[in-house]
Design an enzyme around this catalytic site. Structure first.
Site, mmCIF file in Angstrom:
data_model
loop_
_atom_site.group_PDB
_atom_site.id
_atom_site.type_symbol
_atom_site.label_atom_id
_atom_site.label_comp_id
_atom_site.label_asym_id
_atom_site.label_seq_id
_atom_site.Cartn_x
_atom_site.Cartn_y
_atom_site.Cartn_z
ATOM 1 C CD GLN A 63 33.203 9.388 -50.839
ATOM 2 O OE1 GLN A 63 33.382 9.454 -51.754
ATOM 3 N NE2 GLN A 63 33.950 9.010 -49.767
ATOM 4 N N GLY A 64 29.091 10.917 -48.691
ATOM 5 C CA GLY A 64 28.741 11.058 -47.276
ATOM 6 C C GLY A 64 29.398 9.839 -46.684
ATOM 7 C CG ASP B 273 18.063 15.869 -43.575
ATOM 8 O OD1 ASP B 273 18.357 16.724 -42.822
ATOM 9 O OD2 ASP B 273 19.031 15.144 -44.144
ATOM 10 C CG PHE C 114 25.507 5.591 -44.853
ATOM 11 C CD1 PHE C 114 24.431 5.539 -45.857
ATOM 12 C CD2 PHE C 114 25.559 6.125 -43.767
ATOM 13 C CE1 PHE C 114 23.492 6.109 -45.558
ATOM 14 C CE2 PHE C 114 24.163 6.845 -43.537
ATOM 15 C CZ PHE C 114 23.166 6.820 -44.454
ATOM 16 C CB ALA C 115 25.549 6.898 -49.542
ATOM 17 C CB VAL D 13 25.796 11.007 -55.769
ATOM 18 C CG1 VAL D 13 24.798 11.125 -56.944
ATOM 19 C CG2 VAL D 13 24.950 10.838 -54.621
#
EC number: 2.7.11.1
Length: 527
Positions: free
Chosen positions: A23-24, A142, A26-27, A29
């Site tokens: 989890q980040g 990245d 804005f997203a 998984v």
């Protein structure tokens, strides 16, 4: 708060969602499987569009990740994109499941991996980036530990194309980049200092070099390639000829390679074409086939896991409980009331509990006990956790541990930042609270009293799983966010897992090791 609590996740036809595996901002998984065939495991990334737009991203920015990753999905060391779609509030992406988990969850901070393992993953990363640059005209931009995953055989999978860009136009000319993007320790210096712009493909080569350094030493060479950073300035002043600190651990051949890659002038930096001809890239690793993929997962796992160890020694315990400098490795500013870490019921992770309990039930039903031995429940639980590499990293007898590891080696997505305990909550929670406070993580006082209030509200049988969301900063000042989950597996047996959400995986493991050492008296260890 998880994204699914902000907005319900969309239903995807014929796909059954499972646990949250990442989890980040804005997203998130989740793992998943096909409804018609549960053996086909997938990963689904949900991107919360309103949050993206609040952060200044356009529709083009949001969809660019899908376009570029789809274009770059035909290489065995790049995570493959299978499908995508958009709902009212989410864009979702179906990806192949990296069922070997995160590479850097398996690397010991300040230690790294042995030369064979570093060589193998360096070769695979060079192969993946060469494919992106030469065949796709795409720069990843990245490359960092968080974006390096593994498949079930331990092969590298490059993930997350959120910052990627098309650096080569259709006519073959190269775009000049002007923006500053990437993760500070892995960022090339020209990204910070070039007034006339830079070529994104060359910055990828620099990031490969930093990642190799981390593989070999278990730490980054600097926090930022800035003239304000003394480690980086010392590197520049000595023309990369260093023999102190982590640099002293690196063999001469590898130092020579790193100096070619970590060339501050991008025009003098080694090219991918030259890099592919380096002897260390040409020589095959002992567990690598002709195709560059792992042909002996057990040997690779043995080498990779061999350095993982959490020492619960008196020396470490005293260092973490009495040494002020050690306690200040993690920085936490004075929070406002609602930022205090507190114990909560985790209603979003029922699936996680079910999976853990099923693992024990499956083990229990498939294990034949000799009734004459009268195996106790505690002995049964101890034997069960000896199948989990996460439990073996606490083992003090290295030879005994190596024998256990050999029997149960396999790549899987389970996190290694975890310990098991048989202690009741009135013992577990005060010790955990002490460990968090000693780690400079502000906690709402008296976790056990809060647990009792939750039990009154939900009942003891329904109060698990429990979660403590934590936020702190590493010694370099970068944010570390994650959670500690307490899951009841069966009766007294519980797991205490540390799930990173954002921040450097090596710093997260350092934090886990410190808290575990302070909690040493409650950890169940196979013996």
């Amino acid at each position: 708060m998880s994204l699914s609590q902000v907005s319900p996740l969309p239903h995807i036809k014929d796909v059954v969602l499972g646990d949250t595996v990442g989890q980040g901002a804005f997203a998130c998984v989740k793992n998943a499987h096909l409804q018609m065939d549960p053996s086909i495991i997938l990963a689904v990334k949900f991107i919360h569009v309103p949050t993206c737009k609040k952060m200044g991203l356009s529709d083009k920015d949001i969809t660019k990740e899908v376009v570029l990753q789809s274009k770059c999905s035909k290489h065995p060391n790049v995570l493959r994109l299978i499908d995508c779609n958009v709902s009212k509030e989410y864009m979702w992406i179906i990806l192949e499941m990296a069922d070997g988990g995160d590479l850097f969850d398996k690397i010991e901070p300040d230690v790294g991996v042995d030369s064979d393992v570093a060589q193998f993953y360096f070769q695979q990363l060079v192969s993946a980036i060469n494919y992106l640059h030469v065949e796709c005209g795409v720069a990843h931009r990245d490359i960092k530990p968080e974006n390096i995953l593994l498949d079930k055989n331990g092969n590298l999978k490059l993930a997350d194309f959120g910052l990627a860009s098309q650096f080569r136009r259709k006519d073959g000319t190269l775009r000049v980049s002007m923006d500053q993007r990437g993760s500070p320790p892995y960022m090339a210096p020209e990204v910070l200092y070039s007034e006339e712009g830079y070529y994104a493909d060359r910055t990828d080569i620099w990031s490969i070099g930093i990642l190799l350094f981390v593989l070999l030493t278990g730490q980054t060479p600097w926090e930022l390639p800035s003239l304000e950073n003394e480690d980086f300035v010392f590197f520049i002043e000595n023309d990369g000829n260093l023999n102190w600190g982590p640099w002293s651990k690196i063999e001469f051949t590898h130092l020579n390679l790193l100096r070619k890659i970590l060339q501050p002038d991008p025009n003098k930096r080694v090219t991918l074409k030259a890099l592919k001809l380096h002897p260390w890239v040409l020589r095959r690793a002992s567990f690598s086939g002709d195709d560059g993929l792992c042909n002996d997962p057990e040997l690779l796992a043995k080498k990779l896991f061999s350095h993982l160890k959490v020492s619960l020694s008196n020396e470490n315990y005293l260092k973490f409980t009495q040494d002020t400098n050690s306690n200040n490795r993690y920085i936490s500013t004075q929070p406002i009331g609602n930022e205090l870490a507190e114990l909560e019921h985790d209603s979003m992770h029922f699936q996680t509990v079910s999976n853990t309990q099923r693992a024990f039930t499956s083990y229990d039903s498939n294990t034949n006990y000799n009734s004459g031995t009268g195996m106790t429940q505690e002995a049964k639980w101890t034997q069960f956790i000896s199948y989990d590499i996460a439990a073996l990293q606490f083992h003090s007898d290295e030879n005994d541990c190596n024998e256990l590891v050999k029997r149960h080696l396999q790549f899987n997505p389970n996190k290694l930042t975890k310990f098991y305990t048989l202690q009741p909550m009135d013992v577990l929670l005060p010790i955990l609270e002490k460990a968090l406070n000693l780690s400079q993580i502000r906690v709402k006082p008296d976790l056990f009293a809060n647990f009792e209030r939750l039990c009154e509200l939900l009942g003891y049988d329904n109060v698990f799983p429990l979660i403590i969301n934590i936020k702190t900063k590493s010694n370099g000042g970068y944010q570390l966010c994650g959670s500690i989950s307490i899951i009841k597996i069966e009766e007294e047996l519980k797991s205490v897992g540390f799930e990173r959400k954002t921040g450097d995986p090596l710093e997260w493991r350092r934090l886990f090791k410190k808290i575990s050492t302070i909690c040493r008296d409650i950890i169940l260890i196979p013996n």
